[in-house]
Design an enzyme around this catalytic site. Structure first.
Site, mmCIF file in Angstrom:
data_model
loop_
_atom_site.group_PDB
_atom_site.id
_atom_site.type_symbol
_atom_site.label_atom_id
_atom_site.label_comp_id
_atom_site.label_asym_id
_atom_site.label_seq_id
_atom_site.Cartn_x
_atom_site.Cartn_y
_atom_site.Cartn_z
ATOM 1 N N GLN A 103 0.837 -1.203 0.000
ATOM 2 C CA GLN A 103 0.000 0.000 0.000
ATOM 3 C C GLN A 103 0.871 1.252 0.000
ATOM 4 O OE1 GLN A 103 -2.766 -0.395 3.358
ATOM 5 N NE2 GLN A 103 -4.352 -1.020 1.916
ATOM 6 N N ASP A 126 3.577 1.142 12.276
ATOM 7 C CA ASP A 126 2.493 0.609 13.101
ATOM 8 C C ASP A 126 1.910 1.738 13.950
ATOM 9 O OD1 ASP A 126 0.874 -0.699 14.897
ATOM 10 O OD2 ASP A 126 2.349 -2.234 15.433
ATOM 11 N N GLU A 144 -11.590 3.899 9.016
ATOM 12 C CA GLU A 144 -11.768 2.443 9.089
ATOM 13 C C GLU A 144 -10.471 1.677 9.285
ATOM 14 O OE1 GLU A 144 -14.149 1.293 5.699
ATOM 15 O OE2 GLU A 144 -15.345 3.071 6.069
HETATM 16 C C1 SAM Z 1 -9.880 -0.574 5.561
HETATM 17 S S1 SAM Z 1 -8.263 -0.015 5.212
HETATM 18 C C2 SAM Z 1 -8.551 1.749 5.178
HETATM 19 C C3 SAM Z 1 -7.537 2.464 4.345
HETATM 20 C C4 SAM Z 1 -7.730 3.958 4.189
HETATM 21 N N1 SAM Z 1 -7.915 4.609 5.461
HETATM 22 C C5 SAM Z 1 -8.896 4.263 3.295
HETATM 23 O O1 SAM Z 1 -9.927 4.703 3.810
HETATM 24 O O2 SAM Z 1 -8.772 4.079 2.082
HETATM 25 C C6 SAM Z 1 -7.399 -0.231 6.772
HETATM 26 C C7 SAM Z 1 -5.994 0.333 6.785
HETATM 27 O O3 SAM Z 1 -5.474 0.280 8.122
HETATM 28 C C8 SAM Z 1 -4.115 -0.108 8.051
HETATM 29 N N2 SAM Z 1 -3.699 -0.653 9.344
HETATM 30 C C9 SAM Z 1 -4.211 -1.710 9.996
HETATM 31 N N3 SAM Z 1 -3.564 -1.925 11.150
HETATM 32 C C10 SAM Z 1 -2.610 -0.968 11.230
HETATM 33 C C11 SAM Z 1 -1.638 -0.640 12.198
HETATM 34 N N4 SAM Z 1 -1.490 -1.352 13.323
HETATM 35 N N5 SAM Z 1 -0.840 0.427 11.949
HETATM 36 C C12 SAM Z 1 -0.967 1.156 10.806
HETATM 37 N N6 SAM Z 1 -1.883 0.898 9.870
HETATM 38 C C13 SAM Z 1 -2.696 -0.154 10.070
HETATM 39 C C14 SAM Z 1 -4.104 -1.113 6.925
HETATM 40 O O4 SAM Z 1 -2.796 -1.378 6.493
HETATM 41 C C15 SAM Z 1 -4.977 -0.385 5.914
HETATM 42 O O5 SAM Z 1 -4.201 0.562 5.232
#
Ligand code: SAM
Length: 280
Positions: A103, A126, A144
């Protein structure tokens, strides 16, 4: 089963899931710069799913109250669609983080292609260990993404640390609406299992924000405008598309039993919250 006895998401595994989803979506032509549920303002809104996705970013932009002088942190930035839209509409600078390397590569490529690389930077990281100095952002958005983070409290406490005084946090999260049924709908279990998520509780947010030192400014149940409507819209399209974009083929380990958006069609105890908070 209660939320605490269910498996919690692990950031490395969530990153790998989104790596696979990103590569798969590029491979099968379903790539979308937004990775979220859209927002339909009214029940009679004719917006397409793509327009509704952009609308959700615009709702965030309205609540974030940022301008060309602001530096915004996008927590769980996906492939950068929302961050880039916010930059082009407000002139703000955005730093995005995601646990998915694919991503991040894609988001930086899209920023360069849009000529916005000087204002939008995406990095692997993270959200539970934010690699940023205290008070370094004017606003934080999280579309989200908290549902994938095993410790919402830790994330919000760190957000409070990196937010400058007066700065706003706007987030959406999935939650189970009250009254909770004795047995959780199987669609919710599948969603949590296959998309490595946990659901929040509306009451949790009041306490979570309080303990993190953030002031609650608003909490809205936007289920009708988001999850319920998305399931309805997806119900109108052919079955092959009735899966999260990248689950169709490619290297996603898709099984017959895997979650599909139609599993949540009409399930009104699964919803979406919009939360607005502020660093005092
Ligand atoms: C449903 S997607 C939403 C992406 C973006 N916010 C959008 O609306 O297009 C969830 C996102 O949260 C990120 N994510 C999940 N756990 C994470 C963490 N512990 N730290 C950073 N990012 C995280 C995922 O990699 C992904 O990019």
């Amino acid at each position: 089963m209660t939320e605490t006895t269910r498996t919690l998401p692990v950031p490395g595994a969530v990153g790998e899931l989104y790596d696979r989803l990103t590569l798969s979506a590029m491979h099968d032509g379903t790539f979308n710069p937004n990775v979220h549920i859209g927002y339909w303002d009214t029940p009679d809104s004719k917006a397409t799913i793509e327009e509704a996705m952009d609308r959700l970013t615009d709702v965030f932009t309205e609540w974030l109250r940022v301008d060309g002088t602001s530096h915004v942190l996008d927590l769980g930035c996906g492939v950068g669609g929302p961050g880039l839209r916010l930059v082009s509409h407000t002139g703000a600078r955005v730093t995005g983080i995601s646990v998915s390397e694919e991503q991040i590569k894609t988001a930086n490529r899209l920023a360069a292609e849009a000529g916005l690389a000087d204002r939008a930077v995406f990095q692997h990281g993270d959200a539970m260990r934010l690699p940023f100095a205290d008070d370094s952002f004017d606003a934080v958005m999280a579309l989200e993404s908290l549902c994938h983070m095993p410790d919402r409290q830790q994330v919000l406490t760190d957000v409070a640390r990196v937010l400058a005084p007066g700065g706003r946090l706007v987030l959406t999260d999935v939650f189970e609406r009250h009254p909770r049924k004795e047995v959780r709908h199987p669609g919710i279990d599948k969603f949590c299992r296959d998309l490595m998520s946990t659901t929040a509780d509306v009451d949790d947010y009041v306490a979570l924000l309080h303990r993190s030192g953030l002031r609650l400014r608003g909490i809205l149940d936007i289920t009708e405008q988001t999850t319920l409507r998305l399931a309805e819209e997806l119900g109108k399209v052919a079955t092959a598309q009735d899966r999260p974009a990248a689950m169709n083929e490619g290297n996603f380990d898709f099984t017959e039993d895997a979650f599909r958006p139609s599993d949540l069609a009409g399930v009104d105890d699964f919803g979406c919250l919009l939360v607005i908070a502020e660093r005092p």
